[in-house]
Write a protein that holds these residues in place. Structure first.
Motif, PDB file in Angstrom:
ATOM      1  N   ALA A  15      44.901  35.621  44.833  1.00 27.01           N
ATOM      2  CA  ALA A  15      43.785  35.040  44.085  1.00 27.01           C
ATOM      3  C   ALA A  15      42.767  36.117  43.704  1.00 27.01           C
ATOM      4  O   ALA A  15      42.159  36.043  42.629  1.00 27.01           O
ATOM      5  CB  ALA A  15      43.123  33.941  44.902  1.00 27.01           C
ATOM      6  N   SER A  16      42.574  37.113  44.580  1.00 29.41           N
ATOM      7  CA  SER A  16      41.648  38.209  44.264  1.00 29.41           C
ATOM      8  C   SER A  16      42.151  39.006  43.073  1.00 29.41           C
ATOM      9  O   SER A  16      41.363  39.421  42.209  1.00 29.41           O
ATOM     10  CB  SER A  16      41.480  39.119  45.478  1.00 29.41           C
ATOM     11  OG  SER A  16      40.828  38.461  46.536  1.00 29.41           O
ATOM     12  N   CYS A  17      43.460  39.229  43.007  1.00 25.60           N
ATOM     13  CA  CYS A  17      44.038  39.945  41.865  1.00 25.60           C
ATOM     14  C   CYS A  17      43.825  39.161  40.578  1.00 25.60           C
ATOM     15  O   CYS A  17      43.394  39.712  39.558  1.00 25.60           O
ATOM     16  CB  CYS A  17      45.527  40.182  42.091  1.00 25.60           C
ATOM     17  SG  CYS A  17      45.928  41.312  43.441  1.00 25.60           S
ATOM     18  N   LEU A  18      44.129  37.859  40.634  1.00 30.19           N
ATOM     19  CA  LEU A  18      43.952  37.022  39.452  1.00 30.19           C
ATOM     20  C   LEU A  18      42.481  36.939  39.046  1.00 30.19           C
ATOM     21  O   LEU A  18      42.142  37.027  37.864  1.00 30.19           O
ATOM     22  CB  LEU A  18      44.494  35.619  39.728  1.00 30.19           C
ATOM     23  CG  LEU A  18      46.002  35.499  39.954  1.00 30.19           C
ATOM     24  CD1 LEU A  18      46.378  34.086  40.367  1.00 30.19           C
ATOM     25  CD2 LEU A  18      46.767  35.915  38.703  1.00 30.19           C
ATOM     26  N   GLY A  19      41.608  36.759  40.066  1.00 29.36           N
ATOM     27  CA  GLY A  19      40.176  36.678  39.787  1.00 29.36           C
ATOM     28  C   GLY A  19      39.631  37.961  39.201  1.00 29.36           C
ATOM     29  O   GLY A  19      38.781  37.943  38.296  1.00 29.36           O
ATOM     30  N   PHE A  20      40.119  39.098  39.685  1.00 25.28           N
ATOM     31  CA  PHE A  20      39.689  40.390  39.162  1.00 25.28           C
ATOM     32  C   PHE A  20      40.083  40.523  37.694  1.00 25.28           C
ATOM     33  O   PHE A  20      39.293  41.007  36.870  1.00 25.28           O
ATOM     34  CB  PHE A  20      40.308  41.512  39.991  1.00 25.28           C
ATOM     35  CG  PHE A  20      40.002  42.889  39.481  1.00 25.28           C
ATOM     36  CD1 PHE A  20      38.728  43.423  39.611  1.00 25.28           C
ATOM     37  CD2 PHE A  20      40.981  43.644  38.861  1.00 25.28           C
ATOM     38  CE1 PHE A  20      38.438  44.699  39.130  1.00 25.28           C
ATOM     39  CE2 PHE A  20      40.703  44.914  38.382  1.00 25.28           C
ATOM     40  CZ  PHE A  20      39.425  45.444  38.520  1.00 25.28           C
ATOM     41  N   LEU A  21      41.292  40.069  37.355  1.00 20.56           N
ATOM     42  CA  LEU A  21      41.747  40.144  35.968  1.00 20.56           C
ATOM     43  C   LEU A  21      40.897  39.240  35.068  1.00 20.56           C
ATOM     44  O   LEU A  21      40.549  39.618  33.946  1.00 20.56           O
ATOM     45  CB  LEU A  21      43.221  39.743  35.874  1.00 20.56           C
ATOM     46  CG  LEU A  21      44.222  40.735  36.486  1.00 20.56           C
ATOM     47  CD1 LEU A  21      45.636  40.167  36.433  1.00 20.56           C
ATOM     48  CD2 LEU A  21      44.164  42.081  35.765  1.00 20.56           C
ATOM     49  N   VAL A  22      40.569  38.044  35.579  1.00 16.29           N
ATOM     50  CA  VAL A  22      39.707  37.132  34.817  1.00 16.29           C
ATOM     51  C   VAL A  22      38.366  37.800  34.516  1.00 16.29           C
ATOM     52  O   VAL A  22      37.872  37.782  33.378  1.00 16.29           O
ATOM     53  CB  VAL A  22      39.481  35.814  35.592  1.00 16.29           C
ATOM     54  CG1 VAL A  22      38.357  34.996  34.955  1.00 16.29           C
ATOM     55  CG2 VAL A  22      40.760  34.998  35.649  1.00 16.29           C
ATOM     56  N   CYS A  23      37.786  38.403  35.552  1.00 20.20           N
ATOM     57  CA  CYS A  23      36.476  39.047  35.387  1.00 20.20           C
ATOM     58  C   CYS A  23      36.572  40.295  34.513  1.00 20.20           C
ATOM     59  O   CYS A  23      35.624  40.637  33.796  1.00 20.20           O
ATOM     60  CB  CYS A  23      35.899  39.410  36.752  1.00 20.20           C
ATOM     61  SG  CYS A  23      35.420  38.001  37.756  1.00 20.20           S
ATOM     62  N   LEU A  24      37.707  40.986  34.587  1.00 19.72           N
ATOM     63  CA  LEU A  24      37.884  42.203  33.786  1.00 19.72           C
ATOM     64  C   LEU A  24      37.959  41.858  32.299  1.00 19.72           C
ATOM     65  O   LEU A  24      37.470  42.616  31.448  1.00 19.72           O
ATOM     66  CB  LEU A  24      39.162  42.917  34.232  1.00 19.72           C
ATOM     67  CG  LEU A  24      39.270  44.422  33.948  1.00 19.72           C
ATOM     68  CD1 LEU A  24      38.126  45.172  34.612  1.00 19.72           C
ATOM     69  CD2 LEU A  24      40.617  44.950  34.421  1.00 19.72           C
ATOM     70  N   MET A  25      38.546  40.699  31.993  1.00 21.82           N
ATOM     71  CA  MET A  25      38.673  40.289  30.589  1.00 21.82           C
ATOM     72  C   MET A  25      37.349  39.785  30.025  1.00 21.82           C
ATOM     73  O   MET A  25      37.132  39.840  28.815  1.00 21.82           O
ATOM     74  CB  MET A  25      39.748  39.203  30.469  1.00 21.82           C
ATOM     75  CG  MET A  25      41.161  39.714  30.666  1.00 21.82           C
ATOM     76  SD  MET A  25      42.420  38.446  30.307  1.00 21.82           S
ATOM     77  CE  MET A  25      42.150  37.319  31.686  1.00 21.82           C
ATOM     78  N   ARG A  26      36.458  39.278  30.904  1.00 21.00           N
ATOM     79  CA  ARG A  26      35.156  38.805  30.431  1.00 21.00           C
ATOM     80  C   ARG A  26      34.101  39.131  31.483  1.00 21.00           C
ATOM     81  O   ARG A  26      33.569  38.249  32.148  1.00 21.00           O
ATOM     82  CB  ARG A  26      35.192  37.311  30.119  1.00 21.00           C
ATOM     83  CG  ARG A  26      35.784  36.446  31.218  1.00 21.00           C
ATOM     84  CD  ARG A  26      35.745  34.989  30.840  1.00 21.00           C
ATOM     85  NE  ARG A  26      35.729  34.124  32.010  1.00 21.00           N
ATOM     86  CZ  ARG A  26      35.667  32.799  31.944  1.00 21.00           C
ATOM     87  NH1 ARG A  26      35.585  32.198  30.773  1.00 21.00           N
ATOM     88  NH2 ARG A  26      35.651  32.071  33.037  1.00 21.00           N
ATOM     89  N   PRO A  27      33.795  40.433  31.644  1.00 25.82           N
ATOM     90  CA  PRO A  27      32.893  40.870  32.718  1.00 25.82           C
ATOM     91  C   PRO A  27      31.521  40.219  32.643  1.00 25.82           C
ATOM     92  O   PRO A  27      30.956  40.064  31.561  1.00 25.82           O
ATOM     93  CB  PRO A  27      32.811  42.390  32.505  1.00 25.82           C
ATOM     94  CG  PRO A  27      33.232  42.610  31.094  1.00 25.82           C
ATOM     95  CD  PRO A  27      34.224  41.540  30.794  1.00 25.82           C
ATOM     96  N   PHE A  28      31.031  39.788  33.807  1.00 29.60           N
ATOM     97  CA  PHE A  28      29.696  39.211  33.982  1.00 29.60           C
ATOM     98  C   PHE A  28      29.520  37.890  33.230  1.00 29.60           C
ATOM     99  O   PHE A  28      28.393  37.450  33.020  1.00 29.60           O
ATOM    100  CB  PHE A  28      28.611  40.211  33.588  1.00 29.60           C
ATOM    101  CG  PHE A  28      28.734  41.527  34.294  1.00 29.60           C
ATOM    102  CD1 PHE A  28      28.485  41.620  35.650  1.00 29.60           C
ATOM    103  CD2 PHE A  28      29.149  42.663  33.608  1.00 29.60           C
ATOM    104  CE1 PHE A  28      28.627  42.829  36.313  1.00 29.60           C
ATOM    105  CE2 PHE A  28      29.292  43.872  34.262  1.00 29.60           C
ATOM    106  CZ  PHE A  28      29.031  43.958  35.624  1.00 29.60           C
ATOM    107  N   ASN A  29      30.621  37.260  32.837  1.00 32.80           N
ATOM    108  CA  ASN A  29      30.533  35.933  32.234  1.00 32.80           C
ATOM    109  C   ASN A  29      29.966  34.957  33.261  1.00 32.80           C
ATOM    110  O   ASN A  29      30.343  34.970  34.433  1.00 32.80           O
ATOM    111  CB  ASN A  29      31.919  35.466  31.782  1.00 32.80           C
ATOM    112  CG  ASN A  29      31.886  34.137  31.049  1.00 32.80           C
ATOM    113  OD1 ASN A  29      31.666  33.092  31.637  1.00 32.80           O
ATOM    114  ND2 ASN A  29      32.116  34.183  29.742  1.00 32.80           N
TER     115      ASN A  29
END
Length: 240
Positions: A15-29
């Motif tokens: 989940a941390s890997c997936l969450g990191f990718l989500v945040c990387l695609m839209r940082p600080f959303n």
């Protein structure tokens, strides 16, 4: 139980890997935390066989910013509370979390406020960032006012930061109360569901910093009484 816990925390790495990718695609959303909280909670509970019953969810259904406070028992709180995180909410946590591989970077890219309580200058800067999030960015703040885990015991004394922030921004306080549960296995006591009760918000309009002690005491008593009610039908800790 240990096997379930192993799989739950192994899932957290994924989940941390997936969450990191989500945040990387839209940082600080502003809504990154809602997505990631849902990932952690739903998957982690499935691994643990945990059930969570939520009462009063409508009290978190709001448009404007506010401060949300909750009792903090175990690391497994992320499984219990992750999927009730309101939209546009950031979490206030300890700065050491930022060094956890992927999870820490996910927290940072989620726009969460990480406080170093031992360094006064950095702590003050973090408090200012919290006020900015509430007033300028129109985000809500999630804080564990005890400041540390109580391991399912009595509600610990509150720290003042959450209440100063709410009054300074003129936003209401929402209280999330969680019944006692076994942190070592992540299950509700003796297989009972973990019960969550969200109390009606408390307004801070017209209050000043002089009102912080009274506001903090009132919220503490509301939460203590609600948690005692949630625990009433659970087995005693020794029995669990």
């Amino acid at each position: 139980m240990r096997i379930r816990a192993f799989f739950a925390w192994s899932y957290c790495a994924l989940a941390s890997c997936l969450g990191f990718l989500v945040c990387l695609m839209r940082p600080f959303n502003a809504n990154n935390n809602c997505v990631n909280g849902w990932l952690f909670a739903r998957g982690g509970r499935s691994c643990l066989g945990m059930r969570v019953d939520v009462e009063g969810r409508e009290h978190l259904d709001f448009a404007g910013p506010r401060v949300v406070i909750a009792n903090h028992q175990h690391n497994e709180d992320v499984f219990v509370l992750g999927d009730i995180l309101p939209p546009r909410t950031v979490v206030v946590g300890k700065s050491s979390l930022r060094w956890l591989p992927l999870f820490g970077q996910m927290l940072w890219l989620g726009g969460n406020v990480l406080i170093n309580r031992r360094h006064r200058g950095k702590a003050i800067a973090a408090i200012q960032a919290t006020r900015k999030a509430l007033t300028e960015q129109r985000k809500s703040i999630w804080i564990f006012p005890e400041g540390t885990r109580n391991h399912g015991g009595e509600l610990l004394p509150f720290k003042k930061g959450a209440f100063h922030a709410a009054i300074a921004a003129g936003v209401p306080i929402s209280m999330v109360c969680v019944s006692r549960y076994q942190g070592s296995a992540g299950h509700g006591a003796n297989g009972n569901p973990v019960r969550v009760k969200i109390l009606p918000p408390v307004a801070t309009d017209g209050m000043s910093s002089n009102d912080v002690p009274q506001l903090m005491s009132a919220c503490y008593e509301h939460m203590r009484e609600a948690i005692a009610e949630l625990n009433h039908y659970l087995p005693a800790p020794d029995a669990a």
